[in-house]
Each structure stands twice: as structure tokens, then as C-alpha cells.
Write a protein that holds these residues in place. Structure first.
Motif, PDB file in Angstrom:
ATOM      1  N   LEU A 149      50.129  70.502  33.538  1.00 19.26           N
ATOM      2  CA  LEU A 149      49.485  69.628  34.521  1.00 19.26           C
ATOM      3  C   LEU A 149      47.958  69.141  34.246  1.00 19.26           C
ATOM      4  CD1 LEU A 149      51.174  71.189  37.593  1.00 19.26           C
ATOM      5  CD2 LEU A 149      52.140  69.338  36.360  1.00 19.26           C
ATOM      6  N   ARG A 150      47.518  70.375  33.883  1.00 18.38           N
ATOM      7  CA  ARG A 150      46.082  69.931  33.603  1.00 18.38           C
ATOM      8  C   ARG A 150      45.873  68.745  32.458  1.00 18.38           C
ATOM      9  NH1 ARG A 150      42.451  70.563  30.119  1.00 18.38           N
ATOM     10  NH2 ARG A 150      43.610  71.532  28.423  1.00 18.38           N
ATOM     11  N   ARG A 151      46.573  68.766  31.511  1.00 14.06           N
ATOM     12  CA  ARG A 151      46.579  67.876  30.507  1.00 14.06           C
ATOM     13  C   ARG A 151      47.049  66.397  30.713  1.00 14.06           C
ATOM     14  NH1 ARG A 151      48.967  70.964  25.007  1.00 14.06           N
ATOM     15  NH2 ARG A 151      47.878  73.110  25.182  1.00 14.06           N
ATOM     16  N   LEU A 152      47.813  66.659  31.869  1.00 11.55           N
ATOM     17  CA  LEU A 152      48.288  65.153  32.568  1.00 11.55           C
ATOM     18  C   LEU A 152      47.293  64.775  33.629  1.00 11.55           C
ATOM     19  CD1 LEU A 152      52.261  66.017  32.422  1.00 11.55           C
ATOM     20  CD2 LEU A 152      50.805  64.361  30.890  1.00 11.55           C
ATOM     21  N   GLY A 153      46.499  65.300  33.999  1.00 11.12           N
ATOM     22  CA  GLY A 153      45.851  65.140  35.206  1.00 11.12           C
ATOM     23  C   GLY A 153      46.684  65.071  36.654  1.00 11.12           C
ATOM     24  N   ALA A 154      47.456  65.926  36.682  1.00  5.11           N
ATOM     25  CA  ALA A 154      48.679  65.808  37.498  1.00  5.11           C
ATOM     26  C   ALA A 154      48.376  67.273  38.883  1.00  5.11           C
ATOM     27  CB  ALA A 154      49.975  65.671  37.177  1.00  5.11           C
ATOM     28  N   PRO A 156      50.430  70.124  41.244  1.00  2.00           N
ATOM     29  CA  PRO A 156      51.515  70.658  41.510  1.00  2.00           C
ATOM     30  C   PRO A 156      52.295  70.055  42.114  1.00  2.00           C
ATOM     31  CG  PRO A 156      49.789  72.226  41.249  1.00  2.00           C
ATOM     32  CD  PRO A 156      49.073  70.874  41.293  1.00  2.00           C
ATOM     33  N   GLY A 157      52.016  69.480  43.384  1.00  2.00           N
ATOM     34  CA  GLY A 157      53.034  68.667  44.267  1.00  2.00           C
ATOM     35  C   GLY A 157      53.521  67.619  43.887  1.00  2.00           C
ATOM     36  N   ALA A 171      57.922  81.033  37.239  1.00  2.61           N
ATOM     37  CA  ALA A 171      56.827  80.186  36.856  1.00  2.61           C
ATOM     38  C   ALA A 171      56.644  78.908  37.355  1.00  2.61           C
ATOM     39  CB  ALA A 171      56.888  79.841  35.443  1.00  2.61           C
ATOM     40  N   ALA A 172      57.753  78.147  37.689  1.00  4.16           N
ATOM     41  CA  ALA A 172      57.531  77.132  38.453  1.00  4.16           C
ATOM     42  C   ALA A 172      57.010  77.451  40.141  1.00  4.16           C
ATOM     43  CB  ALA A 172      59.030  76.496  38.590  1.00  4.16           C
ATOM     44  N   LYS A 173      57.794  78.287  40.662  1.00  2.00           N
ATOM     45  CA  LYS A 173      57.249  78.472  42.205  1.00  2.00           C
ATOM     46  C   LYS A 173      55.880  79.243  42.289  1.00  2.00           C
ATOM     47  CE  LYS A 173      60.601  80.678  44.436  1.00  2.00           C
ATOM     48  NZ  LYS A 173      61.816  81.668  45.003  1.00  2.00           N
ATOM     49  N   ALA A 174      55.476  79.942  41.142  1.00  2.00           N
ATOM     50  CA  ALA A 174      54.004  80.239  41.173  1.00  2.00           C
ATOM     51  C   ALA A 174      53.037  79.330  40.775  1.00  2.00           C
ATOM     52  CB  ALA A 174      53.927  81.476  39.787  1.00  2.00           C
ATOM     53  N   ALA A 175      53.460  78.229  40.308  1.00  2.10           N
ATOM     54  CA  ALA A 175      52.746  77.152  39.822  1.00  2.10           C
ATOM     55  C   ALA A 175      52.612  76.031  41.094  1.00  2.10           C
ATOM     56  CB  ALA A 175      52.913  76.504  38.678  1.00  2.10           C
ATOM     57  N   GLY A 176      53.594  76.366  42.009  1.00  2.00           N
ATOM     58  CA  GLY A 176      53.756  75.362  43.140  1.00  2.00           C
ATOM     59  C   GLY A 176      54.214  74.168  42.979  1.00  2.00           C
ATOM     60  N   VAL A 177      55.199  73.965  41.859  1.00  2.00           N
ATOM     61  CA  VAL A 177      55.922  72.863  41.696  1.00  2.00           C
ATOM     62  C   VAL A 177      57.504  72.843  42.019  1.00  2.00           C
ATOM     63  CG1 VAL A 177      54.479  72.253  39.692  1.00  2.00           C
ATOM     64  CG2 VAL A 177      56.511  73.618  39.033  1.00  2.00           C
TER      65      VAL A 177
END
Length: 212
Positions: A149-154, A156-157, A171-177
Motif C-alpha cells: 500500500l505504501r508503494r501504491l500510495g493507497a 488500507p480502507g 495479515a489482511a485483518k491486521a493491515a485493516g484491508v
């Protein structure tokens, strides 16, 4: 569009690599340790912190040798890989709709490239690749997803992460996606995936189009 960014695990999600992973794990264990591995234990660890951690679980004193033998056996097998039916059609449709796509995997980038050489369309359709060497912590920690997400500038939501293992869901749940589990990987059973309480558990690639 609900989720402009859709990230994917690789093994068991986009490519049917479970059989070659299991074959190479068995080869490494038999060659180096002289014994058959516990197949259920090996399967349960696939998709987690990575190959070195898996080999440490087999024998903490012979990790380097196990990894070397595994890779020598596994890398040529990438030429035999197959994709899952409907996956590339789904990716192409997501791309057509304007979603930004990426791969987040516990594999080394060099090993991922073997799969991308086998499936050039996969390389064409994805914008970001996060591999084992790109973060200090690995799935089930959120770091690899957050790095993509950092590389894409995006944010989590705005993102979903699609994978076939409990580690992917955590991992997805911990990242908030959005956490999307797929049941076609052939490595982890549905009941183990469902126990992680993903936001969705799908069994056909086309179902992802309705989620994002």
C-alpha cells in the motif's frame, strides 16, 4: 468501485503451486534428513513466514542445507506451473475496470520472477510486487500488505487482500484491508480458513469481482 486496490497472494491463490511446494519439501527432507516430512504439518505452514522458517521447523540445525536442496529441486519445477481456471480472466477484468493490482507473497522476488516468466500476463497486470526480502516481518504480520500500500500510495480502507492461507487472512485483518479467502488453493481446507473469520470466503475467481 469499493476497493480500488486489490492485492493477491501468489502460491495457491493465483498459481497452482501447492504440488511443487510439497514435492520439494519432501525432496529436501528425504535428501538432507533421511526422513519423510509430516505432510499435514508442512501444509499448515505454507503461506506463513517463509521458507527459512519452514525449514527451521524441520531441523533448526540444518536450515541452510535444507533451503539449498529445496530451491535446487523447486526452481526448475516452475516451468510446469499452471494457473487456476478463471484467475487470469478475473485479473484482466479487474484491470479493465481500473483497479490497481499487486502481489504480496512470502517468496523471494527472484523465485516469484520464475512464475512471472511462466505467466507474462501476470507480470503485465500487476503494478507492485512485495516479496520476502522487502519487509523484516512477514505474514501473518501486516507489514508486507502495508508495504504494498505504501508503494501504491493507497490507504488500507481502499484495499483488499486475497489469499488462500490463514496467514493471509490474519495479515489482511491486521493491515485493516478487506480480507478475502479463496477455497481453490488445495493447500488449506475451508474450515481452517473460515476459522480465521475472513470478510469473505470465495470458491470461484469471478466472485471476487462482486466483492471489490
Amino acid at each position: 468501485m469499493r476497493y480500488p486496490v486489490v492485492l493477491f497472494d501468489l502460491d495457491g491463490t493465483l498459481i497452482d503451486s501447492g504440488p511443487i511446494i510439497m514435492a520439494s519439501m519432501r525432496h529436501a527432507s528425504v535428501t538432507v534428513l533421511g526422513q519423510e516430512p509430516d505432510e499435514e504439518r508442512v501444509r499448515a505452514a505454507i503461506g506463513g513466514p517463509g521458507l527459512i522458517a519452514q525449514m527451521r521447523d524441520l531441523d533448526p540445525d540444518r536450515v541452510d542445507e535444507l533451503v539449498e536442496v529445496y530451491r535446487a529441486h523447486n526452481e526448475p519445477l516452475h516451468a510446469t506451473l499452471e494457473s487456476f481456471e478463471g484467475v487470469f480472466d478475473m485479473l484482466a477484468e479487474l484491470d479493465r475496470r481500473g483497479h490497481r493490482l499487486g502481489i504480496v507473497t512470502a517468496k523471494r522476488v527472484a523465485t516469484v520472477r520464475l512464475a512471472l516468466d511462466r505467466f507474462p500476463l501476470l507480470d503485465d497486470l500487476t503494478e507492485v510486487l512485495v516479496g520476502a526480502e522487502d519487509t523484516e516481518r512477514h505474514k501473518p504480520e501486516p507489514d508486507p500488505v502495508l508495504e504494498a500500500l505504501r508503494r501504491l500510495g493507497a490507504a488500507p480502507g481502499d484495499a483488499a487482500y486475497v489469499g488462500d492461507s490463514p496467514f493471509d487472512i490474519r495479515a489482511a485483518k491486521a493491515a485493516g484491508v478487506l480480507a478475502v479467502a479463496v477455497g481453490w488453493g488445495g493447500i488449506h481446507p475451508d474450515e481452517r480458513l473460515a476459522a480465521e473469520e475472513p470478510d469473505a470466503l470465495v470458491h470461484e475467481p469471478g466472485e471476487i469481482l462482486d466483492l471489490v
